[in-house]
Structure formats: C-alpha cells, structure tokens
Design a protein around this motif. Structure first.
Motif, PDB file in Angstrom:
ATOM      1  N   MET A  35       0.530  -1.365  -0.251  1.00 51.57           N
ATOM      2  CA  MET A  35       0.035  -0.084   0.207  1.00 51.57           C
ATOM      3  C   MET A  35       0.913   1.009   0.014  1.00 51.57           C
ATOM      4  O   MET A  35       0.900   2.231   0.255  1.00 51.57           O
ATOM      5  CB  MET A  35      -0.681   0.094   1.367  1.00 51.57           C
ATOM      6  N   GLY A  36       2.382   1.194  -0.145  1.00 51.26           N
ATOM      7  CA  GLY A  36       3.010   2.145   0.348  1.00 51.26           C
ATOM      8  C   GLY A  36       3.863   1.888   1.006  1.00 51.26           C
ATOM      9  O   GLY A  36       3.612   1.095   2.309  1.00 51.26           O
ATOM     10  N   TYR A  37       5.091   2.423   1.341  1.00 50.05           N
ATOM     11  CA  TYR A  37       5.602   2.040   2.533  1.00 50.05           C
ATOM     12  C   TYR A  37       5.399   3.262   4.458  1.00 50.05           C
ATOM     13  O   TYR A  37       5.462   1.691   5.079  1.00 50.05           O
ATOM     14  CB  TYR A  37       6.939   3.096   2.772  1.00 50.05           C
ATOM     15  N   GLY A  38       4.263   3.839   3.996  1.00 48.01           N
ATOM     16  CA  GLY A  38       4.118   4.000   5.652  1.00 48.01           C
ATOM     17  C   GLY A  38       3.228   3.107   5.614  1.00 48.01           C
ATOM     18  O   GLY A  38       2.596   2.818   7.369  1.00 48.01           O
ATOM     19  N   PRO A  39       2.252   3.313   5.283  1.00 52.57           N
ATOM     20  CA  PRO A  39       0.533   2.287   5.369  1.00 52.57           C
ATOM     21  C   PRO A  39       1.146   1.024   5.440  1.00 52.57           C
ATOM     22  O   PRO A  39       0.364   0.242   6.381  1.00 52.57           O
ATOM     23  CB  PRO A  39      -0.543   2.964   4.064  1.00 52.57           C
ATOM     24  N   GLN A  40       1.966   0.467   4.420  1.00 48.38           N
ATOM     25  CA  GLN A  40       2.344  -0.839   4.798  1.00 48.38           C
ATOM     26  C   GLN A  40       3.125  -0.824   6.531  1.00 48.38           C
ATOM     27  O   GLN A  40       2.635  -2.729   7.239  1.00 48.38           O
ATOM     28  CB  GLN A  40       3.436  -1.660   3.728  1.00 48.38           C
ATOM     29  N   LYS A  41       3.981  -0.107   6.343  1.00 50.62           N
ATOM     30  CA  LYS A  41       4.896  -0.545   8.259  1.00 50.62           C
ATOM     31  C   LYS A  41       3.772   0.143   8.852  1.00 50.62           C
ATOM     32  O   LYS A  41       3.523  -0.726  10.245  1.00 50.62           O
ATOM     33  CB  LYS A  41       6.288   0.254   8.477  1.00 50.62           C
TER      34      LYS A  41
ATOM     35  N   ILE B  44       8.091   7.521   0.051  1.00 56.90           N
ATOM     36  CA  ILE B  44       9.164   6.548   0.559  1.00 56.90           C
ATOM     37  C   ILE B  44      10.305   5.969   2.000  1.00 56.90           C
ATOM     38  O   ILE B  44      10.007   5.059   2.696  1.00 56.90           O
ATOM     39  CB  ILE B  44      10.566   6.838  -0.213  1.00 56.90           C
ATOM     40  N   HIS B  45      10.002   6.771   2.443  1.00 59.10           N
ATOM     41  CA  HIS B  45      11.387   7.271   3.951  1.00 59.10           C
ATOM     42  C   HIS B  45      10.194   6.951   5.065  1.00 59.10           C
ATOM     43  O   HIS B  45      10.146   7.962   5.837  1.00 59.10           O
ATOM     44  CB  HIS B  45      11.904   8.317   3.372  1.00 59.10           C
ATOM     45  N   ALA B  46       9.557   6.632   4.982  1.00 58.09           N
ATOM     46  CA  ALA B  46       8.017   6.423   6.277  1.00 58.09           C
ATOM     47  C   ALA B  46       8.346   6.579   7.421  1.00 58.09           C
ATOM     48  O   ALA B  46      10.645   5.363   6.940  1.00 58.09           O
ATOM     49  CB  ALA B  46       7.382   5.358   5.787  1.00 58.09           C
ATOM     50  N   ALA B  47       8.636   7.067   7.926  1.00 59.21           N
ATOM     51  CA  ALA B  47       9.616   6.557   9.867  1.00 59.21           C
ATOM     52  C   ALA B  47       8.583   7.094  10.624  1.00 59.21           C
ATOM     53  O   ALA B  47       7.040   7.350  10.775  1.00 59.21           O
ATOM     54  CB  ALA B  47      10.717   7.889  10.041  1.00 59.21           C
TER      55      ALA B  47
ATOM     56  N   GLY C 108       2.626   6.501  16.006  1.00 61.67           N
ATOM     57  CA  GLY C 108       3.054   5.273  14.665  1.00 61.67           C
ATOM     58  C   GLY C 108       3.319   5.959  13.338  1.00 61.67           C
ATOM     59  O   GLY C 108       5.007   6.860  13.852  1.00 61.67           O
ATOM     60  N   LEU C 109       3.759   5.672  12.758  1.00 65.01           N
ATOM     61  CA  LEU C 109       4.422   5.455  11.388  1.00 65.01           C
ATOM     62  C   LEU C 109       3.768   6.585  10.775  1.00 65.01           C
ATOM     63  O   LEU C 109       2.427   6.576  10.671  1.00 65.01           O
ATOM     64  CB  LEU C 109       4.785   4.366  10.548  1.00 65.01           C
TER      65      LEU C 109
END
Length: 273
Positions: free
Chosen positions: A58-64, A144-147, A138-139
């Motif tokens: 789903m994208g880096y942020g939503p997936q994490k 790209i650079h989800a944190a 949370g995230l």
C-alpha cells in the motif's frame, strides 16, 4: 520489565531475512507482514515462528503501520528485512526492556553496507527512531522514507544496527532513481516548486557534507563512490520535481508536430508500476 515486539515488512527478502530474524529471535514477538513474495521469504518467517500475514503493498508508510498494528506489545522495534541490530545493540535493548524504558522512544545509529565493505563506525552515522512505545505514536505517510513519529522525549542508544541494502553500485543507482521518482507526488502535494537552482547549488554542498564532514573519506574509494551516488540522488530529487512542472506547463508543445506523445507514455508507465 517490558515485552518487545519486532515488526518487519517484506517482499522477496529470502537472501537477507534469515540474518535479520536470527538477530532478534530473543524478542517476545516477531511480526512479518509480506507483500506476496515469490521466493522463500514466508517459509523463512514461519521457520522462525513469526506472526505472519500477507497484504498487497500500500506504500511504505501504510504497510509499516499495518504491521505495527499487528503487534501485541506496547514496545516495538521497527526493522527492514535487510537490517539487523549488532550484538552489542541486542544486549543493550534487552537490558533496557528488563530495566524499563524511561523515554517515549529511542533513536539508533545505522551502520551501512557500502558495496564491498561496511562503513566504518568512525563515520558520522545517521540516527533513526526505531525503538518506541506505540501508545505514543505510529508511522508517518511519507511515500518512500516512512518513519515512526511519537510524542514525548527521545533517548539515544549507544550501538548501531546494520543495513545490508546497498550490495553494489548497480543496486544503489537503481534504488535512488526509484526513490527520486517516488518522492515527486509527495513534494507536489506539499506545494514544493521545482526550483532549477537547487540542482546547481545544493548537490555540491551535499557532497562536501557527506564526503568530508560526515567522514565518508575514511571508507576509501567506496566512500568516494557512495558520496558521489548520494549526491546524484539529491540532484535527481530536484530534477524530477522540476521535470514534473515542465511537463505540466508545456505538455508535448515543445516537441515536433505529430511526434509521439511523451505525456501519454509517461502516464502509461505510471499505471504499470
């Protein structure tokens, strides 16, 4: 004493995942959220007794964030599938969990693989928030650079975690090109304009900061090559943003009459990614 959940998102990470999972097998729980890998990633995760699930990327942020929501304990450690805490960091985290953390979260230095070697610890390493109490945040949703983002005071751990994602120059260059393109939509949404002068003046400054101030020169020629590629990544981010607005402004009007539509090809390419 606090229990710890480790959460990891994966896609075709069979090459690095065993090292990652071996480094955290002492944790109370390991969550692996996979994006339908076609290699042995899921089998490896199950072999280590991980709590597993699969979900379309789903994208880096939503997936994490979804992986975070699968965890059972309040304290969590975020890792990518090509990362692992060094032995000293493992002991440091275990001692912290036994004692009881006093901060909302903790940043950790990342020691990178740099092609044929590891970066020296004498570099000025970047620190990332990876260990935190999920009740405090949370995230984020950066593409790209989800944190992680948490409220409260942060501490800093002494020892680094390893990152094995940059195995060779080809891999590094492919990754930065993908990242640079992926960040355009986020920058446009935030109202960032394509300033061409940033392509001219910022990359040289970035190279000096990376190679000299962050001491990449201590890594020999690998450090020089890495700094040049990182500088090119900075250039690509601004070049892609500038290009976006030029296509928006001109479309195909600057091409010969009847030429194949570049705009149409770009749209088709985006839909197949």
């Amino acid at each position: 004493m606090e229990k710890l959940s480790v959460f990891i998102t994966t896609f075709n990470n069979a090459h690095t995942l065993p090292f990652t999972l071996e480094s955290v097998k002492w944790a109370d729980e390991i969550v692996v959220l996979d994006s339908f890998s076609t290699d042995e990633t899921m089998a490896i995760a199950e072999q280590y007794g991980c709590k597993t699930a699969q979900h379309k990327f789903m994208g880096y942020g939503p997936q994490k964030q979804l992986a975070l929501e699968m965890t059972s304990h309040n304290w969590v450690l975020l890792l990518d599938a090509d990362e692992a805490p060094c032995p000293e960091l493992q002991a440091e985290i275990q001692a912290l969990m036994a004692e009881g953390p006093s901060k909302a979260g903790y940043t950790i230095a990342r020691q990178e693989q740099l092609f044929w070697r590891m970066r020296t610890t004498k570099n000025r390493m970047n620190h990332f928030l990876r260990l935190f109490d999920k009740r405090n945040g949370g995230l984020d949703d950066i593409p790209i650079h989800a944190a992680p983002k948490v409220e409260g005071e942060l501490g800093r751990l002494k020892h680094p975690f390893y990152h094995f994602g940059e195995i060779d120059i080809h891999t590094k260059v492919s990754k930065i090109n993908s990242y640079a393109q992926g960040l355009v939509a986020d920058k446009v949404a935030k109202g960032r304009k394509g300033n061409p002068w940033m392509m001219v003046f910022y990359p040289p400054f970035f190279f000096v900061r990376s190679y000299l101030f962050k001491r990449s020169f201590l890594n020999g020629w690998a450090g020089f090559i890495g700094s040049v590629i990182a500088t090119f990544y900075v250039f690509l981010k601004y070049a892609n943003l500038y290009e976006h607005y030029q296509f928006e402004k001109h479309g195909d009007s600057l091409l010969p009459k009847g030429a194949p539509s570049t705009v149409a090809l770009r749209e088709k390419g985006r839909k197949t990614v």
